[in-house]
Design a protein around this motif. Sequence first.
Motif, short mmCIF file in Angstrom:
data_model
loop_
_atom_site.label_atom_id
_atom_site.label_comp_id
_atom_site.label_asym_id
_atom_site.label_seq_id
_atom_site.Cartn_x
_atom_site.Cartn_y
_atom_site.Cartn_z
N ARG A 87 -7.96 0.77 8.25
CA ARG A 87 -9.19 1.17 7.55
C ARG A 87 -10.27 1.55 8.55
NH1 ARG A 87 -13.98 -0.54 6.40
NH2 ARG A 87 -13.69 -2.47 7.55
N GLN A 88 -10.44 0.75 9.60
CA GLN A 88 -11.48 1.03 10.60
C GLN A 88 -11.19 2.30 11.38
OE1 GLN A 88 -11.81 -2.51 13.00
NE2 GLN A 88 -12.95 -3.64 11.44
N LEU A 123 -6.77 4.73 2.10
CA LEU A 123 -8.00 3.96 2.08
C LEU A 123 -9.24 4.77 2.46
CD1 LEU A 123 -6.82 0.62 3.72
CD2 LEU A 123 -7.07 1.14 1.31
N VAL A 124 -9.06 6.02 2.86
CA VAL A 124 -10.20 6.83 3.28
C VAL A 124 -11.00 7.23 2.04
CG1 VAL A 124 -10.92 8.96 4.39
CG2 VAL A 124 -9.00 7.68 5.30
N THR A 125 -12.27 6.88 2.02
CA THR A 125 -13.12 7.20 0.87
C THR A 125 -14.14 8.28 1.18
OG1 THR A 125 -14.65 5.42 1.49
CG2 THR A 125 -12.91 4.89 -0.09
N VAL A 177 -4.27 -7.76 9.00
CA VAL A 177 -4.83 -7.22 10.25
C VAL A 177 -4.54 -5.73 10.37
CG1 VAL A 177 -4.69 -7.33 12.77
CG2 VAL A 177 -4.76 -9.44 11.44
N CYS A 178 -3.31 -5.32 10.09
CA CYS A 178 -2.97 -3.89 10.17
C CYS A 178 -3.71 -3.08 9.12
CB CYS A 178 -1.46 -3.70 10.01
SG CYS A 178 -0.51 -4.32 11.42
N LEU A 191 0.85 -1.18 0.00
CA LEU A 191 0.00 0.00 0.00
C LEU A 191 0.88 1.24 0.00
CD1 LEU A 191 -2.95 1.08 0.21
CD2 LEU A 191 -2.58 1.19 2.66
N ALA A 192 0.96 1.89 -1.15
CA ALA A 192 1.73 3.12 -1.31
C ALA A 192 3.17 2.95 -0.84
CB ALA A 192 1.05 4.27 -0.57
N GLY A 193 3.77 1.82 -1.21
CA GLY A 193 5.16 1.58 -0.87
C GLY A 193 5.38 0.96 0.49
N ARG A 194 4.33 0.80 1.27
CA ARG A 194 4.45 0.15 2.58
C ARG A 194 3.92 -1.27 2.48
NH1 ARG A 194 0.99 3.35 6.60
NH2 ARG A 194 1.91 1.87 8.05
#
Length: 199
Positions: A110-111, A118-120, A104-105, A96-99
Amino acid sequence: MTVGECPLFPLLCSSCRTPLPAALCNSDEPILCRHCSKQLQVELFPAILKPLHEGGSVGLQVTEGEASCFYHPDKQAIKICSSCGRFICSLCEIDLAGRCLCPVCLEQGRQNEQLSELVTKRTLHDSIALNTALLPLLIWPVTLITAPIALYLALTAWRKPTSILPRTRIRIVFALLFSVLQIIAWAALGVFLFQKWSS
């Protein structure tokens, strides 16, 4: 591939939900739905049009002296989660974006809305503060209660993240201005009425 439906699941028109021929997908030109004539552009990963094959287990099996995946003890670890530091296999690895993150993480981020990638959606606190300051003006006596609330909302909105799309803090500034003016007006009215009754 002959004209027909996707072998895994039907591709449906976003307007009328009619199945679309898979052969019309991934074309350079938009296509028209045969049922409702809506113009569509459908892009599919090429692998989705291939038949399913029976395969072996995913990921390398762990051998003696090698680290194993935290979630799959029988799989060889190939990466470390950049958030929690757990060893993970190729099945659990999420880039995710280089990470590199474990599932689980990723879900916790996201939560908790800690992963901006991931924020929509986001609550527009500045708009709420401005509406709380302006809308009660239609029934002006209500501003006695809503002006302090709008001031509080504007002050707290200043520290909160703004919209996902770039926007200025002008709504917060206007909310602060209007709420302070309303509070000053109510204070002036209170002083005026007190002086009138006391004389």
